[in-house]
Design an enzyme around this catalytic site. Sequence first.
Site, mmCIF file in Angstrom:
data_model
loop_
_atom_site.group_PDB
_atom_site.id
_atom_site.type_symbol
_atom_site.label_atom_id
_atom_site.label_comp_id
_atom_site.label_asym_id
_atom_site.label_seq_id
_atom_site.Cartn_x
_atom_site.Cartn_y
_atom_site.Cartn_z
ATOM 1 N N HIS A 141 2.167 55.108 12.407
ATOM 2 C CA HIS A 141 2.312 56.071 13.500
ATOM 3 C C HIS A 141 2.524 57.503 13.040
ATOM 4 O O HIS A 141 3.385 58.224 13.538
ATOM 5 C CB HIS A 141 3.447 55.645 14.426
ATOM 6 C CG HIS A 141 3.165 54.394 15.193
ATOM 7 N ND1 HIS A 141 3.948 53.979 16.245
ATOM 8 C CD2 HIS A 141 2.200 53.444 15.053
ATOM 9 C CE1 HIS A 141 3.477 52.828 16.722
ATOM 10 N NE2 HIS A 141 2.417 52.495 16.005
ATOM 11 N N TYR B 115 6.822 44.335 20.871
ATOM 12 C CA TYR B 115 6.074 43.231 20.272
ATOM 13 C C TYR B 115 6.895 41.943 20.212
ATOM 14 O O TYR B 115 6.333 40.846 20.166
ATOM 15 C CB TYR B 115 5.598 43.621 18.870
ATOM 16 C CG TYR B 115 4.467 44.618 18.887
ATOM 17 C CD1 TYR B 115 3.223 44.284 19.400
ATOM 18 C CD2 TYR B 115 4.648 45.900 18.396
ATOM 19 C CE1 TYR B 115 2.184 45.200 19.421
ATOM 20 C CE2 TYR B 115 3.617 46.829 18.403
ATOM 21 C CZ TYR B 115 2.384 46.470 18.922
ATOM 22 O OH TYR B 115 1.360 47.387 18.943
ATOM 23 N N TYR C 160 7.014 62.346 28.502
ATOM 24 C CA TYR C 160 6.132 61.229 28.856
ATOM 25 C C TYR C 160 6.805 59.865 28.694
ATOM 26 O O TYR C 160 6.171 58.840 28.896
ATOM 27 C CB TYR C 160 4.816 61.341 28.072
ATOM 28 C CG TYR C 160 4.018 62.515 28.594
ATOM 29 C CD1 TYR C 160 3.003 62.338 29.529
ATOM 30 C CD2 TYR C 160 4.348 63.820 28.241
ATOM 31 C CE1 TYR C 160 2.312 63.417 30.072
ATOM 32 C CE2 TYR C 160 3.672 64.903 28.771
ATOM 33 C CZ TYR C 160 2.658 64.696 29.683
ATOM 34 O OH TYR C 160 1.993 65.778 30.236
ATOM 35 N N GLN D 25 -1.044 52.921 7.555
ATOM 36 C CA GLN D 25 -1.829 53.843 8.379
ATOM 37 C C GLN D 25 -1.905 55.240 7.768
ATOM 38 O O GLN D 25 -2.486 56.146 8.365
ATOM 39 C CB GLN D 25 -1.216 53.924 9.786
ATOM 40 C CG GLN D 25 -1.265 52.613 10.549
ATOM 41 C CD GLN D 25 -0.542 52.675 11.884
ATOM 42 O OE1 GLN D 25 -0.204 53.746 12.380
ATOM 43 N NE2 GLN D 25 -0.296 51.519 12.474
#
Length: 407
Positions: free
Chosen positions: A177, A290, A279, A110
């Site tokens: 990420h 997963y 959060y 990513q």
Amino acid sequence: MTRPTSRAGVRHPLAAACLAALLAACTTTNDAAPAQTEPAADATETSDGPFSTTEIGQFNEPWAMTFLPDGRLLVTEKPGTLKLVWLGETAIATRMVDVAGVPEVDYGGQGGLGDVVLHPDFARNNTVYLSYAEAGEGDTRGGVVARGTLALTADGGTLSNLEVIWRQVPKVTGRGHYSHRIAFGPDGKLWISSGERQKFDPAQDMASNLGKIIRLNDDGSVPADNPFADQGDVAAQVWSLGHRNTLGLAFDAQGRLWNHEMGPAGGDELNLIERGENYGYPVVSNGDHYDGREIPDHDTRPEFNAPEITWSPVISPAGFVIYSGNRFTDWQGDGFIGGLSSKALVRVEFDGTSAREAERFDMGQRIREVEQGPAGDLWVLEDEREGSGGRLLRLSPPAASNAPVTE
């Protein structure tokens, strides 16, 4: 587990620029100009539902874009290229060149070149901000944000005086990420999303800036009024914590910051970001690991801020804009989120501090980025497609799709 379905500005506050005022020399060539890519001669336009879709050009793993005051467009490509794009009278790409001076990136997974945003006073200072993955010692890497000066000519552009003003701490193994979305708020501060790099616990660790929303001054220094400023070190950068992988930041017309982030197996989120709030990730999530291990839902731990929307099945959100233009008057104040696995454009309606999904448009391809153009059209970047590049698409009201794009 029970999955609850809980109940405008753009990413940077630049004044709209007139696209009709493009430089006349933009169609010329120069032997000394940067590498040039010629877009397709013919644009493809289709009409489906509430908008007409026009293909503008194709890119190699595009990730982000931003419009320049002169009407040209900057597009990042994840392998490490920043494209400068000229747009014709109907916004068709007429020419593309590589911007010189882009830093080396750690490309893979990513990671690579990420976001691109202009300083709010770009017209005066020519300052551009880039995010990208940077290699560290050994097999480690992390996201960074750098700023530099963009010199534009009729033939291209060059970045100079580039300096890194923020880094993820610590650098870790893996290539996932990073998040590294960047935005300027109405307060003039620089906001950065920092992913937890698939390491889970750092999102709750104030000795790390992973899994956080970061607020800085435009030079990378820490504002004195940040909620954790008295803790010093990287904690002073933090505005909120407990985030997973934020790939969208947008301010609404009232100056409220919203983010979306990818959940694990289920539980993608849209959040209203509040000062100093937690959060909950990875302590709570409306998805699971997963490998099948359950994560407690948000409603089991009320001390953590719960999302305004959760998605299970996931949409894999990427890119985010809160619409303020005049081309789609019924959508003023609505949010638009790109969907990767969902291959969709998701419209969100806000009611003060609450939100709901209002509509979903099937785009047929993974959508990486969404922006509002200077004339009020919506622009989207597809993720890389098998066998071809990701397309840049302009979404316009059907009746006006062939009109020149002017203010």
